[in-house]
Design an enzyme around this catalytic site. Structure first.
Site, mmCIF file in Angstrom:
data_model
loop_
_atom_site.group_PDB
_atom_site.id
_atom_site.type_symbol
_atom_site.label_atom_id
_atom_site.label_comp_id
_atom_site.label_asym_id
_atom_site.label_seq_id
_atom_site.Cartn_x
_atom_site.Cartn_y
_atom_site.Cartn_z
ATOM 1 N N CYS A 33 -4.697 2.437 -3.709
ATOM 2 C CA CYS A 33 -3.476 2.989 -3.080
ATOM 3 C C CYS A 33 -2.305 2.024 -3.257
ATOM 4 C CB CYS A 33 -3.673 3.310 -1.612
ATOM 5 S SG CYS A 33 -4.921 4.541 -1.321
ATOM 6 N N ASP A 85 3.386 -4.626 8.095
ATOM 7 C CA ASP A 85 2.138 -3.880 7.938
ATOM 8 C C ASP A 85 1.000 -4.903 8.043
ATOM 9 O OD1 ASP A 85 -0.145 -2.683 7.055
ATOM 10 O OD2 ASP A 85 0.724 -1.829 5.230
ATOM 11 N N HIS A 104 0.878 -1.180 0.000
ATOM 12 C CA HIS A 104 0.000 0.000 0.000
ATOM 13 C C HIS A 104 0.916 1.231 0.000
ATOM 14 C CE1 HIS A 104 -2.795 2.935 1.839
ATOM 15 N NE2 HIS A 104 -3.764 2.144 1.443
ATOM 16 N N LYS A 146 -10.241 -0.818 10.733
ATOM 17 C CA LYS A 146 -10.411 -1.987 9.861
ATOM 18 C C LYS A 146 -10.823 -3.217 10.659
ATOM 19 C CE LYS A 146 -7.002 -0.485 6.420
ATOM 20 N NZ LYS A 146 -7.808 0.019 5.311
ATOM 21 N N GLN A 154 -4.232 -5.437 7.125
ATOM 22 C CA GLN A 154 -5.238 -6.339 6.558
ATOM 23 C C GLN A 154 -5.227 -7.719 7.208
ATOM 24 O OE1 GLN A 154 -7.572 -5.379 4.632
ATOM 25 N NE2 GLN A 154 -6.810 -3.480 3.739
#
Ligand code: 7TS
Length: 429
Positions: free
Chosen positions: A375, A213, A136, A239, A216
């Site tokens: 993104c 990261d 991202h 999220k 997700q």
């Protein structure tokens, strides 16, 4: 405020009672157009919030709104205690060892910027940072900014034709100048879940710092900071059923202690004189100014909610939805589907119809999906497209909603006569 007691592991059941769960999300009953109820498939962008999370926000403002870490009055003490309790919840939820390893930021993006800035201070000209082609923008731009500030090099680990990370390329790219590897756990476009333990071993052998990261992954699957073997883990509350405006940075304490502060001001200092300042201990060294108290507290309620369902249950349930959706999408043999072994995210395109047009038409049927570059423009370049359409699921979605989505897609493809032209525009491979 009471959390649902359903589907706890001790009940012996692993299936989620979606019918019951959906009652916690009023928005899921919203009529988007006359006769069309919302089908929310944009969960990779942000998830919906259960009533308990909304109530938690209101409860804070109605009953114990106060600034934290300073007042001695009862309200301030209550607010401080509630805020710091969430640090413990996050610690336990992602398997960190200490409270001080959990820092609250505004979002994943800010967490990565903090790391790029503060870790970046010790990098020297010629040093290298490795990221991947499936990142991202929030895991690309902070490193570009550091590159421009410190004259370092940013290199990309390629992906394979199966949309997986190319681990052999990583082994070739890594070298003594590689100071940091920053990589996504799960791609927001492909759904690919990277083998972090494998990467952690490679990073460790090379003496590189590893940042994950997990924006997700943490909301959708069991993530254990210690077990993964990384140095830093970042993700966002919004999220995972929590409010916007709260991000998390989990880091090894010995590294956080060595890093300079990111932002300066109140809270992050121990002492200030006319000559200078002494920074506070971690985690407060990295939490300058009045934090997002209400949203952090409501984020704690979101974690309780997710735990009441069971993250393993959520994962299994989403696997079922993804498989179901992919099996239904097969009928559109003119579509290119960009999915690896990942779950929860289904991304596709066809050269004859712009993804924005697909998203606009399915929206007329109440179905919210995302279209665009997500993104992830370098990844789009690698996939050789400018945009894709993406449906992303969460535990409150159902197979019936997927059926509605497929019906809406049929209408879109009929409208643009995509199927009829497929022989002219093969998209296989
Ligand atoms: N990293 C990944 C893997 C993401 O998917 C996102 C947001 C971010 C970082 C940034 O998170 P933020 O909370 O700081 O904004 N992804 C998306 C998306 O896929 N659609 O909208 C936002």
């Amino acid at each position: 405020m009471c959390l649902p007691k359903r589907n706890r592991h001790e009940s012996g059941k692993t299936m989620l009672d979606t019918k019951k769960i959906r009652k916690d999300f009023k928005i899921l009953n919203r009529k988007i157009w006359a006769g069309k109820t919302l089908v929310y498939f944009d969960n990779a962008a942000t998830t919906q919030k259960p009533q308990v999370v909304i109530d938690s926000l209101v409860n804070y403002y109605e009953n114990y709104n106060a600034n934290i870490h300073r007042g001695v009055h009862k309200l301030a003490e209550e607010a401080t205690e509630a805020y710091e309790k969430v640090r413990e919840k996050v610690r336990d939820f992602v398997g960190a060892t200490k409270n001080d390893e959990v820092i609250f930021t505004r979002n994943t993006t800010e967490s990565i910027n903090l790391l790029a800035y503060s870790l970046g201070e010790s990098l020297e000209e010629g040093d290298e940072v490795l990221i991947s082609e499936m990142e991202h923008h929030s895991n690309i731009i902070p490193w570009y900014l550091l590159r421009d500030r410190k004259k370092i090099t940013v290199k990309f680990i390629p992906i394979t034709k199966n949309y997986e990370l190319d681990y052999s390329a990583l082994e070739k790219l890594i070298n003594k100048k590689t100071k940091i590897i920053s990589i996504t756990h799960k791609s927001n476009v492909l759904g690919t879940v990277n083998d972090i333990k494998r990467i952690a071993q490679i990073a460790k052998n090379n003496g590189s710092i590893l940042i994950i990261d997990a924006a997700q992954s943490v909301p959708h699957m069991k993530v254990d900071f210690q077990d993964l073997g990384c140095d830093f883990l970042v993700f966002s509350s919004h999220k995972m059923c929590g409010p916007t405006g709260v991000g998390v940075l989990v880091g090894k304490k010995e590294l956080l202690e060595k890093m300079p502060p990111f932002l300066g001001g109140g809270e992050m200092i121990r002492k200030v004189t006319f000559e200078g300042f002494t920074p506070n201990d971690v985690p407060w060294k990295f939490e300058a100014g009045t934090p997002n108290i209400a949203d952090v507290i409501a984020f704690g309620t979101a974690i309780d909610y997710i735990e009441s369902l069971g993250i393993e249950n959520i994962y299994k349930y989403e696997c079922g939805l993804t498989e179901y959706c992919l099996s239904k999408l097969k009928q559109f043999d003119f579509l290119k589907i960009y999915n690896s072994s990942g779950t929860g995210i289904v991304t596709f395109s066809n050269p004859l119809v712009h993804p924005h047009d697909i998203a606009t038409i399915v929206d007329q049927y109440g179905v919210a999906i995302r279209a665009g570059h997500h993104c992830a423009q370098p990844l789009m370049k690698r996939l050789n497209v400018s945009a894709t359409a993406r449906a992303s699921f969460y535990f409150y979605n159902t197979k019936e909603e997927i059926d509605l989505f497929i019906e809406a897609l049929k209408k879109a493809f009929d409208y643009f006569k995509v199927g009829a032209c497929k022989k002219l525009n093969p998209v296989g491979g």
